[in-house]
Motif scaffolding. Structure first.
Motif, PDB file in Angstrom:
ATOM      1  N   LEU A 126     125.755  75.674 -49.851  1.00 37.36           N
ATOM      2  CA  LEU A 126     124.503  76.378 -50.110  1.00 37.36           C
ATOM      3  C   LEU A 126     124.749  77.858 -50.422  1.00 37.36           C
ATOM      4  CD1 LEU A 126     121.399  76.355 -50.144  1.00 37.36           C
ATOM      5  CD2 LEU A 126     121.463  76.823 -47.689  1.00 37.36           C
ATOM      6  N   LEU A 127     125.621  78.468 -49.622  1.00 38.89           N
ATOM      7  CA  LEU A 127     125.929  79.888 -49.848  1.00 38.89           C
ATOM      8  C   LEU A 127     126.624  80.103 -51.196  1.00 38.89           C
ATOM      9  CD1 LEU A 127     127.114  80.984 -46.278  1.00 38.89           C
ATOM     10  CD2 LEU A 127     124.954  81.527 -47.407  1.00 38.89           C
ATOM     11  N   ARG A 128     127.480  79.164 -51.579  1.00 35.62           N
ATOM     12  CA  ARG A 128     128.158  79.300 -52.866  1.00 35.62           C
ATOM     13  C   ARG A 128     127.156  79.265 -54.016  1.00 35.62           C
ATOM     14  NH1 ARG A 128     129.851  76.586 -57.046  1.00 35.62           N
ATOM     15  NH2 ARG A 128     128.867  74.661 -56.307  1.00 35.62           N
ATOM     16  N   ILE A 129     126.203  78.341 -53.946  1.00 40.49           N
ATOM     17  CA  ILE A 129     125.196  78.243 -55.007  1.00 40.49           C
ATOM     18  C   ILE A 129     124.309  79.483 -55.016  1.00 40.49           C
ATOM     19  CG2 ILE A 129     123.251  76.908 -55.872  1.00 40.49           C
ATOM     20  CD1 ILE A 129     124.514  74.431 -54.677  1.00 40.49           C
ATOM     21  N   LEU A 130     123.907  79.928 -53.805  1.00 42.49           N
ATOM     22  CA  LEU A 130     123.068  81.121 -53.713  1.00 42.49           C
ATOM     23  C   LEU A 130     123.784  82.354 -54.265  1.00 42.49           C
ATOM     24  CD1 LEU A 130     121.330  80.750 -50.229  1.00 42.49           C
ATOM     25  CD2 LEU A 130     120.245  80.648 -52.482  1.00 42.49           C
ATOM     26  N   GLN A 131     125.074  82.456 -54.002  1.00 45.12           N
ATOM     27  CA  GLN A 131     125.835  83.592 -54.512  1.00 45.12           C
ATOM     28  C   GLN A 131     125.902  83.565 -56.038  1.00 45.12           C
ATOM     29  OE1 GLN A 131     129.868  83.784 -53.110  1.00 45.12           O
ATOM     30  NE2 GLN A 131     130.197  85.865 -53.908  1.00 45.12           N
ATOM     31  N   ALA A 132     126.105  82.380 -56.609  1.00 47.32           N
ATOM     32  CA  ALA A 132     126.161  82.274 -58.071  1.00 47.32           C
ATOM     33  C   ALA A 132     124.813  82.622 -58.697  1.00 47.32           C
ATOM     34  CB  ALA A 132     126.589  80.861 -58.472  1.00 47.32           C
ATOM     35  N   VAL A 133     123.730  82.119 -58.075  1.00 38.29           N
ATOM     36  CA  VAL A 133     122.396  82.419 -58.600  1.00 38.29           C
ATOM     37  C   VAL A 133     122.087  83.905 -58.466  1.00 38.29           C
ATOM     38  CG1 VAL A 133     119.927  81.996 -58.284  1.00 38.29           C
ATOM     39  CG2 VAL A 133     121.538  80.093 -58.160  1.00 38.29           C
ATOM     40  N   ASN A 134     122.461  84.489 -57.325  1.00 38.49           N
ATOM     41  CA  ASN A 134     122.201  85.910 -57.113  1.00 38.49           C
ATOM     42  C   ASN A 134     123.019  86.773 -58.083  1.00 38.49           C
ATOM     43  OD1 ASN A 134     121.004  88.083 -55.378  1.00 38.49           O
ATOM     44  ND2 ASN A 134     123.159  88.523 -55.028  1.00 38.49           N
ATOM     45  N   THR A 135     124.264  86.359 -58.337  1.00 40.18           N
ATOM     46  CA  THR A 135     125.100  87.099 -59.292  1.00 40.18           C
ATOM     47  C   THR A 135     124.491  87.079 -60.681  1.00 40.18           C
ATOM     48  OG1 THR A 135     127.098  86.575 -58.024  1.00 40.18           O
ATOM     49  CG2 THR A 135     127.387  87.240 -60.323  1.00 40.18           C
ATOM     50  N   ARG A 136     123.956  85.933 -61.067  1.00 42.40           N
ATOM     51  CA  ARG A 136     123.318  85.844 -62.387  1.00 42.40           C
ATOM     52  C   ARG A 136     122.091  86.740 -62.451  1.00 42.40           C
ATOM     53  NH1 ARG A 136     122.602  83.014 -66.964  1.00 42.40           N
ATOM     54  NH2 ARG A 136     120.471  82.726 -67.686  1.00 42.40           N
ATOM     55  N   ALA A 137     121.307  86.767 -61.374  1.00 40.43           N
ATOM     56  CA  ALA A 137     120.126  87.625 -61.363  1.00 40.43           C
ATOM     57  C   ALA A 137     120.511  89.107 -61.443  1.00 40.43           C
ATOM     58  CB  ALA A 137     119.295  87.361 -60.107  1.00 40.43           C
ATOM     59  N   ILE A 138     121.572  89.484 -60.757  1.00 39.04           N
ATOM     60  CA  ILE A 138     122.042  90.872 -60.807  1.00 39.04           C
ATOM     61  C   ILE A 138     122.536  91.219 -62.204  1.00 39.04           C
ATOM     62  CG2 ILE A 138     123.807  92.457 -59.967  1.00 39.04           C
ATOM     63  CD1 ILE A 138     123.616  91.109 -57.265  1.00 39.04           C
ATOM     64  N   ASP A 139     123.305  90.309 -62.820  1.00 40.60           N
ATOM     65  CA  ASP A 139     123.800  90.550 -64.180  1.00 40.60           C
ATOM     66  C   ASP A 139     122.649  90.707 -65.161  1.00 40.60           C
ATOM     67  OD1 ASP A 139     126.351  90.409 -63.214  1.00 40.60           O
ATOM     68  OD2 ASP A 139     126.668  88.314 -63.799  1.00 40.60           O
ATOM     69  N   LEU A 140     121.639  89.875 -64.994  1.00 39.12           N
ATOM     70  CA  LEU A 140     120.492  89.955 -65.882  1.00 39.12           C
ATOM     71  C   LEU A 140     119.742  91.269 -65.699  1.00 39.12           C
ATOM     72  CD1 LEU A 140     118.573  88.722 -67.939  1.00 39.12           C
ATOM     73  CD2 LEU A 140     117.414  87.529 -66.067  1.00 39.12           C
ATOM     74  N   THR A 141     119.567  91.685 -64.456  1.00 43.11           N
ATOM     75  CA  THR A 141     118.872  92.952 -64.192  1.00 43.11           C
ATOM     76  C   THR A 141     119.645  94.133 -64.763  1.00 43.11           C
ATOM     77  OG1 THR A 141     117.956  92.004 -62.151  1.00 43.11           O
ATOM     78  CG2 THR A 141     117.891  94.393 -62.389  1.00 43.11           C
ATOM     79  N   GLU A 142     120.959  94.140 -64.564  1.00 42.82           N
ATOM     80  CA  GLU A 142     121.775  95.227 -65.113  1.00 42.82           C
ATOM     81  C   GLU A 142     121.733  95.238 -66.641  1.00 42.82           C
ATOM     82  OE1 GLU A 142     125.614  94.663 -63.475  1.00 42.82           O
ATOM     83  OE2 GLU A 142     125.129  95.585 -61.545  1.00 42.82           O
ATOM     84  N   ALA A 143     121.712  94.064 -67.238  1.00 37.02           N
ATOM     85  CA  ALA A 143     121.629  93.998 -68.692  1.00 37.02           C
ATOM     86  C   ALA A 143     120.291  94.536 -69.195  1.00 37.02           C
ATOM     87  CB  ALA A 143     121.829  92.555 -69.166  1.00 37.02           C
TER      88      ALA A 143
END
Length: 373
Positions: A177-194
């Motif tokens: 669960l934590l691995r999936i949450l980390q991947a989803v959170n990383t994508r959200a951060i990348d999108l926000t920074e972009a």
């Protein structure tokens, strides 16, 4: 900010016309009066009839007629000036109405001024062009906001679903669960920074510096080389010193996005990426070319749209980005007053050419002017 009311432009033009006509009439009457006095003596004149006029008689006869003429010129000037001013300012009235409609949110309205090319026609055409660009920009922003909301909502919805699953199933493996949450959170951060980077480029809130575009290309290539090797892609760089003026951070991001895009959207194995920089007399050029599947020509213009990756292009499940790579590139190029050209290669893949205007004198790292831009 309130301002006291004043005379309208039409009334001021009318008064100007009438005043000018009065001054011209008065000067003309003065010239006539001086001319008559020059040839009329002070004593009695020879004149057939019982009465012989002199200069005094001429003065008594001329003054009332002159006043009547000036009165007629005043009335004629006011009436004619009012009509002429109205005709002259009619185009300005149309432009004012269009401006008010645009201020109320109607950007689709156009003036479409008829007639020959003059100052008012140029002003109306420039206003129509501005409205067209503004309408396109607003529509682009609306579309971008809708796409961004959709892209941001996806990771948030996934996160909420995973948290609900974890709450309803306490025995679930938390590591997965934590691995999936980390991947989803990383994508959200990348999108926000972009999104923040895209906004920064659009607003042009950056400092321009003299730089070497070839060094930025080498830095971006070296950073992404491990990723290219992982996918079996060969990256080649070429070109000499390429002076340019702009934001080093944004232009490095531009180059990195182009190289990243060329690596991701390439052949499964054995593909190549070519990065070339060159200095021309009118521009600094960056060219990134990659192999890959053939891209339909009608699909090429849509590649710079936000969140458009191109359904016909190969992409991997990893490092695909957030769909803003070429959109950010396009925004950075526009912020630097440059041009971006995308061309589908006949053999497959894409050729991207960036041209940045040259300005000033480039100074190398050693403080020595290399060449005049």
């Amino acid at each position: 900010m309130g301002r006291p009311p004043g005379l309208s432009v039409r009334l001021r033009l009318t008064l100007s016309y009438a005043g000018f006509l009065m001054v011209a009439g008065a000067l003309l009457l003065a010239v006539v009066w001086v001319f008559l006095l020059r040839y009329v003596p002070d004593g009695p004149l020879w004149f057939p009839g019982p009465h012989v006029p002199n200069r005094s008689d001429l003065q008594r006869a001329f003054a009332p007629r002159a006043l009547q003429a000036l009165g007629f010129l005043l009335a004629f000037g006011l009436l004619g000036g009012w009509i002429l001013a109205g005709r002259m300012l009619a185009p300005l009235t149309r432009i004012t109405r269009a401006t008010r409609r645009a201020a109320n949110g109607s950007l689709s309205h156009r003036i479409h001024m008829e007639g020959r090319n003059d100052e008012f026609r140029e002003l109306a055409d420039a206003f129509d062009t501005m409205l067209a660009q503004l309408e396109a920009h607003v529509e682009e922003q609306k579309r971008f906001a809708a796409n961004a909301s959709h892209e941001l909502r996806t990771p948030l919805a996934i996160t909420q679903t995973l948290l609900e699953v974890a709450r309803n199933d306490p025995n679930r493996d938390t590591g997965e669960l934590l691995r999936i949450l980390q991947a989803v959170n990383t994508r959200a951060i990348d999108l926000t920074e972009a999104l923040l980077l895209l906004s920064r480029a659009d607003q042009r809130t950056f400092t321009r510096e003299h730089l070497d575009l070839s060094l930025l290309a080498e830095e971006a290539t070296e950073t992404l080389l491990p990723m290219a090797e992982k996918h079996g892609i060969t990256v080649e760089t070429s070109g000499g010193i390429t002076p340019a003026v702009g934001s080093p951070a944004l232009l490095l991001q531009l180059t990195a996005n182009l190289v990243h895009n060329a690596i991701v959207h390439n052949l499964p194995a054995g593909g190549t990426v070519s990065v070339h920089t060159e200095s021309r007399h009118d521009a600094s050029v960056l060219r990134v070319e990659n192999t890959g599947r053939r891209i339909p020509s009608e699909l090429v213009p849509t590649l710079v749209e936000p969140f458009q990756r191109g359904t016909e292009r190969i992409r991997t499940d990893e490092h695909t980005g957030v769909g803003l790579g070429l959109a950010i590139v396009h925004s950075i190029v526009r912020a630097h007053d440059g041009t971006l050209d995308l061309t589908a290669r006949p053999a497959g893949g894409l050729l991207v050419t960036v041209r940045l205007p040259r300005d000033g004198t480039f100074v190398s790292d050693k403080g020595v002017p290399v060449e005049s831009l």
